[in-house]
Design a protein around this motif. Structure first.
Motif, PDB file in Angstrom:
ATOM      1  N   GLU A  65      13.488  -0.006 -11.425  1.00 46.60           N
ATOM      2  CA  GLU A  65      13.161  -1.218 -11.997  1.00 46.60           C
ATOM      3  C   GLU A  65      11.850  -1.798 -11.697  1.00 46.60           C
ATOM      4  O   GLU A  65      11.463  -2.760 -12.487  1.00 46.60           O
ATOM      5  N   LEU A  66      11.095  -1.289 -11.071  1.00 48.39           N
ATOM      6  CA  LEU A  66       9.845  -1.616 -10.660  1.00 48.39           C
ATOM      7  C   LEU A  66       8.645  -1.533 -12.026  1.00 48.39           C
ATOM      8  O   LEU A  66       8.774  -0.170 -12.570  1.00 48.39           O
ATOM      9  N   ALA A  67       8.121  -2.484 -12.496  1.00 43.75           N
ATOM     10  CA  ALA A  67       6.982  -2.443 -13.738  1.00 43.75           C
ATOM     11  C   ALA A  67       5.654  -2.252 -13.067  1.00 43.75           C
ATOM     12  O   ALA A  67       4.864  -1.658 -13.738  1.00 43.75           O
ATOM     13  N   LEU A  68       5.602  -3.074 -11.699  1.00 39.47           N
ATOM     14  CA  LEU A  68       4.416  -3.216 -11.377  1.00 39.47           C
ATOM     15  C   LEU A  68       4.338  -3.469  -9.787  1.00 39.47           C
ATOM     16  O   LEU A  68       4.900  -3.880  -9.275  1.00 39.47           O
ATOM     17  N   VAL A  69       3.230  -2.913  -8.970  1.00 38.82           N
ATOM     18  CA  VAL A  69       2.956  -3.171  -7.871  1.00 38.82           C
ATOM     19  C   VAL A  69       1.609  -3.480  -7.783  1.00 38.82           C
ATOM     20  O   VAL A  69       0.433  -3.057  -8.353  1.00 38.82           O
ATOM     21  N   CYS A  70       1.258  -4.944  -7.025  1.00 37.27           N
ATOM     22  CA  CYS A  70       0.173  -5.347  -7.232  1.00 37.27           C
ATOM     23  C   CYS A  70       0.041  -6.171  -5.729  1.00 37.27           C
ATOM     24  O   CYS A  70       0.549  -7.374  -5.610  1.00 37.27           O
ATOM     25  N   LEU A  71      -0.757  -5.510  -4.989  1.00 35.99           N
ATOM     26  CA  LEU A  71      -0.993  -6.067  -3.639  1.00 35.99           C
ATOM     27  C   LEU A  71      -2.532  -6.494  -3.540  1.00 35.99           C
ATOM     28  O   LEU A  71      -3.309  -6.059  -4.258  1.00 35.99           O
ATOM     29  N   SER A  72      -2.646  -7.044  -2.457  1.00 39.72           N
ATOM     30  CA  SER A  72      -4.177  -7.314  -1.843  1.00 39.72           C
ATOM     31  C   SER A  72      -4.712  -6.319  -1.353  1.00 39.72           C
ATOM     32  O   SER A  72      -3.985  -5.476  -0.464  1.00 39.72           O
ATOM     33  N   GLY A  73      -6.000  -5.806  -1.446  1.00 37.68           N
ATOM     34  CA  GLY A  73      -6.717  -4.835  -0.993  1.00 37.68           C
ATOM     35  C   GLY A  73      -6.842  -5.169   0.525  1.00 37.68           C
ATOM     36  O   GLY A  73      -6.371  -4.159   1.326  1.00 37.68           O
ATOM     37  N   VAL A  74      -7.241  -6.328   0.773  1.00 36.30           N
ATOM     38  CA  VAL A  74      -7.323  -6.754   2.169  1.00 36.30           C
ATOM     39  C   VAL A  74      -6.712  -8.061   2.367  1.00 36.30           C
ATOM     40  O   VAL A  74      -6.755  -8.943   1.390  1.00 36.30           O
ATOM     41  N   GLN A  75      -5.604  -8.152   2.940  1.00 39.14           N
ATOM     42  CA  GLN A  75      -4.745  -9.477   2.946  1.00 39.14           C
ATOM     43  C   GLN A  75      -5.578 -10.669   3.459  1.00 39.14           C
ATOM     44  O   GLN A  75      -6.237 -10.757   4.567  1.00 39.14           O
ATOM     45  N   TYR A  76      -5.597 -11.749   2.755  1.00 40.45           N
ATOM     46  CA  TYR A  76      -6.405 -12.859   3.132  1.00 40.45           C
ATOM     47  C   TYR A  76      -6.250 -13.506   4.402  1.00 40.45           C
ATOM     48  O   TYR A  76      -7.053 -14.043   5.109  1.00 40.45           O
ATOM     49  N   TYR A  77      -4.861 -13.567   4.618  1.00 40.30           N
ATOM     50  CA  TYR A  77      -4.345 -14.301   6.046  1.00 40.30           C
ATOM     51  C   TYR A  77      -4.532 -13.671   7.296  1.00 40.30           C
ATOM     52  O   TYR A  77      -5.202 -13.821   8.228  1.00 40.30           O
ATOM     53  N   THR A  78      -4.028 -12.367   7.094  1.00 37.92           N
ATOM     54  CA  THR A  78      -4.064 -11.379   8.215  1.00 37.92           C
ATOM     55  C   THR A  78      -5.100 -10.615   8.543  1.00 37.92           C
ATOM     56  O   THR A  78      -5.479 -10.056   9.575  1.00 37.92           O
ATOM     57  N   GLY A  79      -5.904 -10.147   7.234  1.00 37.27           N
ATOM     58  CA  GLY A  79      -7.058  -9.331   7.211  1.00 37.27           C
ATOM     59  C   GLY A  79      -6.622  -7.865   7.413  1.00 37.27           C
ATOM     60  O   GLY A  79      -7.345  -7.093   7.592  1.00 37.27           O
ATOM     61  N   GLN A  80      -5.387  -7.422   6.913  1.00 39.55           N
ATOM     62  CA  GLN A  80      -5.002  -6.148   7.226  1.00 39.55           C
ATOM     63  C   GLN A  80      -5.618  -5.444   5.988  1.00 39.55           C
ATOM     64  O   GLN A  80      -5.525  -6.143   4.537  1.00 39.55           O
ATOM     65  N   TYR A  81      -6.000  -4.272   6.177  1.00 43.44           N
ATOM     66  CA  TYR A  81      -6.462  -3.557   4.739  1.00 43.44           C
ATOM     67  C   TYR A  81      -5.663  -2.571   4.374  1.00 43.44           C
ATOM     68  O   TYR A  81      -5.186  -1.718   5.205  1.00 43.44           O
ATOM     69  N   PHE A  82      -5.108  -2.657   3.475  1.00 45.52           N
ATOM     70  CA  PHE A  82      -3.828  -1.764   2.782  1.00 45.52           C
ATOM     71  C   PHE A  82      -4.325  -0.586   2.529  1.00 45.52           C
ATOM     72  O   PHE A  82      -5.720  -0.075   2.044  1.00 45.52           O
ATOM     73  N   ASP A  83      -3.599   0.616   2.659  1.00 44.24           N
ATOM     74  CA  ASP A  83      -3.979   2.039   2.229  1.00 44.24           C
ATOM     75  C   ASP A  83      -3.708   1.950   0.662  1.00 44.24           C
ATOM     76  O   ASP A  83      -2.689   2.778   0.169  1.00 44.24           O
ATOM     77  N   ILE A  84      -4.714   1.699   0.042  1.00 45.63           N
ATOM     78  CA  ILE A  84      -4.858   1.553  -1.366  1.00 45.63           C
ATOM     79  C   ILE A  84      -4.366   3.049  -2.136  1.00 45.63           C
ATOM     80  O   ILE A  84      -3.751   3.170  -2.947  1.00 45.63           O
ATOM     81  N   GLY A  85      -5.188   4.001  -1.742  1.00 47.48           N
ATOM     82  CA  GLY A  85      -5.029   5.368  -2.211  1.00 47.48           C
ATOM     83  C   GLY A  85      -3.660   6.001  -1.958  1.00 47.48           C
ATOM     84  O   GLY A  85      -3.259   6.199  -3.096  1.00 47.48           O
ATOM     85  N   ARG A  86      -2.997   5.925  -0.779  1.00 49.84           N
ATOM     86  CA  ARG A  86      -1.832   6.219  -0.506  1.00 49.84           C
ATOM     87  C   ARG A  86      -0.872   5.525  -1.113  1.00 49.84           C
ATOM     88  O   ARG A  86       0.189   6.213  -1.843  1.00 49.84           O
ATOM     89  N   ILE A  87      -0.848   4.188  -1.211  1.00 56.41           N
ATOM     90  CA  ILE A  87       0.109   3.229  -1.991  1.00 56.41           C
ATOM     91  C   ILE A  87       0.240   3.587  -3.595  1.00 56.41           C
ATOM     92  O   ILE A  87       1.256   3.779  -4.087  1.00 56.41           O
ATOM     93  N   THR A  88      -1.103   3.849  -4.075  1.00 57.12           N
ATOM     94  CA  THR A  88      -1.189   3.928  -5.350  1.00 57.12           C
ATOM     95  C   THR A  88      -0.587   5.196  -5.968  1.00 57.12           C
ATOM     96  O   THR A  88       0.266   5.432  -6.794  1.00 57.12           O
ATOM     97  N   PHE A  89      -0.933   6.220  -5.078  1.00 58.07           N
ATOM     98  CA  PHE A  89      -0.464   7.861  -5.518  1.00 58.07           C
ATOM     99  C   PHE A  89       1.017   7.884  -5.620  1.00 58.07           C
ATOM    100  O   PHE A  89       1.674   8.507  -6.292  1.00 58.07           O
TER     101      PHE A  89
END
Length: 453
Positions: free
Chosen positions: A189-213
């Protein structure tokens, strides 16, 4: 302080002299002309000294040559681009910062305008595939954009379509595996995944490559990223990671000035082929049309190959040259890789000092403290965070309002960060201009503020 000075001697590489740093006097804190300790580059980067000249050069061109500066800049001998092509010299400076081919990036609009524009192209809900996954507590603009894109597509109850992932109970950041599991559970059912690269509030840096792949393992899911707090902060490889689209602002770590011009990335796989009958539908304008035919005023849209074909109008000259002046400093520093090396040294030193504070409360320990702070940002591994640390202030005595008191003390002492009510102060050592001494002063001032409580 001795260790901070030693580190400044060991790692002297900084471009601080290339920036205008506010002083106690200029900020109305005292009559002292010494610089403040500025750790707010995650909100607004400092102004490069070259920016004033760059902007004045365009004001002179407007004053002296007016409309003809569109086609020939009076200071072309100094490398100033005619206004028609003012954004083009920015692209080879910007592309390496986001890990893109030059034809995959464009300088245009503002962050949320670019996000909405890209969603028009990449969010194409169907009867079976229509959900959007993003993080709980994302910046409000993103939520508003996703919510209203659903309504534009006739979805009457967007809240049932939006999947917001959040940290587990008792935790402060989102586990990558939880994101992957949520994608897999909702794969049909997912059409789109759209996260923040670095979360503005917590400062978490998401694993962009792994999540995208991982998301791309399921055909039909598009993956985009809001890189407002990631661009100029952490190395990115948008092309190699296969990211479908991304957008960002430029006034934080890119130091392009308040409300500075935004940027976007569109992977080349989506712009080839690009024939008139085959291009991706988009919010279009004449600046995205074939430049050679732009002034023929034809009623045929022939998009420029690549991300430039997503432009709608000519970019602001003033905003664009301000961005260019800062990006030239990134190049002078030998690129984002070197920026990141220094960034980790600065931020990890700040973590070391904070954790040594008698007011630091370790999340795994149960001791009670009258007043304390914790670090929301994941700091266990370098790949989990950028420059920013988010500090949560509280009291075991039940006393309220600890954070505003600490924040006011910091400000009055010339330590400039920013607050996110009710409990968080964000501090971000920017490697282009911050020093280890800045970090020491900031943490020492926090301890002083807590002593005053």
């Amino acid at each position: 302080m001795e260790k901070a000075l030693e580190l400044d001697r060991e790692y002297p590489e900084t471009l601080k002299d290339e920036f205008n740093v506010p002083t106690f006097k200029s900020m109305g804190l005292s009559h002292d002309s010494k610089p403040v300790t500025y750790l707010c580059g995650n909100s607004l980067g400092l102004m490069p000294k070259s920016t004033r000249y760059s902007i004045n050069a365009e004001l002179d061109a407007w004053s002296n040559c007016a409309v003809e500066s569109h086609f020939e800049h009076p200071k072309k001998a100094e490398g100033k681009a005619p206004w028609m092509n003012v954004d083009l010299p920015v692209l080879p400076l910007l592309a390496p910062i986001v890990g893109a081919q030059e034809d995959e990036v464009a300088v245009m609009n503002s962050l949320t305008t670019n996000l909405n524009s890209l969603l028009i192209t990449f969010y194409r809900p169907t009867e079976k595939r229509f959900k959007i996954l993003f993080e709980k507590g994302s910046f409000p603009s993103d939520y508003y954009a996703f919510y209203n894109q659903c309504k534009i597509h006739g979805i009457s109850e967007p809240e049932k379509v939006l999947i917001q992932i959040e940290p587990r109970e008792g935790e402060t950041h989102i586990r990558t595996q939880d994101i992957l599991d949520t994608i897999e559970v909702n794969q049909d059912e997912l059409a789109l995944v759209c996260l923040s690269g670095v979360q503005y509030y917590t400062g978490q840096y998401f694993d962009i490559g792994r999540i995208t792949f991982f998301a791309h393992k399921f055909p039909g899911i598009m993956v985009g990223w809001d890189l407002a707090h990631a661009v100029g902060n952490v190395p990115l490889q948008l092309h190699d990671w296969g990211v479908d689209f991304a957008c960002w602002c430029s006034y934080k770590y890119l130091n392009a000035g308040p409300g500075g011009i935004g940027g976007l990335f569109v992977h080349s796989k989506h712009t080839k082929p690009n024939a008139t009958a085959e291009y991706l539908p988009r919010l279009a304008g004449w600046w995205g049309n074939d430049a050679a035919k732009r002034f023929q005023m034809l009623e045929v849209f022939e998009p420029i190959q690549g991300a430039l074909g997503f432009r709608q109008s000519n970019p602001s000259v003033i905003d664009t040259v301000a961005l260019r002046s800062s990006l030239e400093l990134f190049a002078k520093f030998n690129g984002i890789g070197e920026v990141r090396k220094r960034s980790l040294l600065l931020t990890n030193y700040m973590v070391e000092l904070l954790e040594a504070s008698k007011y630091y409360k370790h999340p795994l320990k149960m001791e009670e403290l009258p007043h304390y702070f914790t670090i929301l940002t994941p700091t266990g591994a370098d790949e989990d965070h950028g420059a920013q640390l988010s500090l949560y202030f509280d009291s075991d005595t039940g006393e309220e309002g600890i954070m505003p008191k600490v924040f006011q003390y910091l400000h009055n002492s010339g330590v400039i960060g920013d607050a996110r009510r009710p409990n968080v102060i964000r501090l971000a050592p920017a490697p282009l201009y911050n020093t280890f001494s800045d970090v020491y002063i900031a943490v020492n001032t926090i301890n002083e503020a807590m002593d005053k409580l």
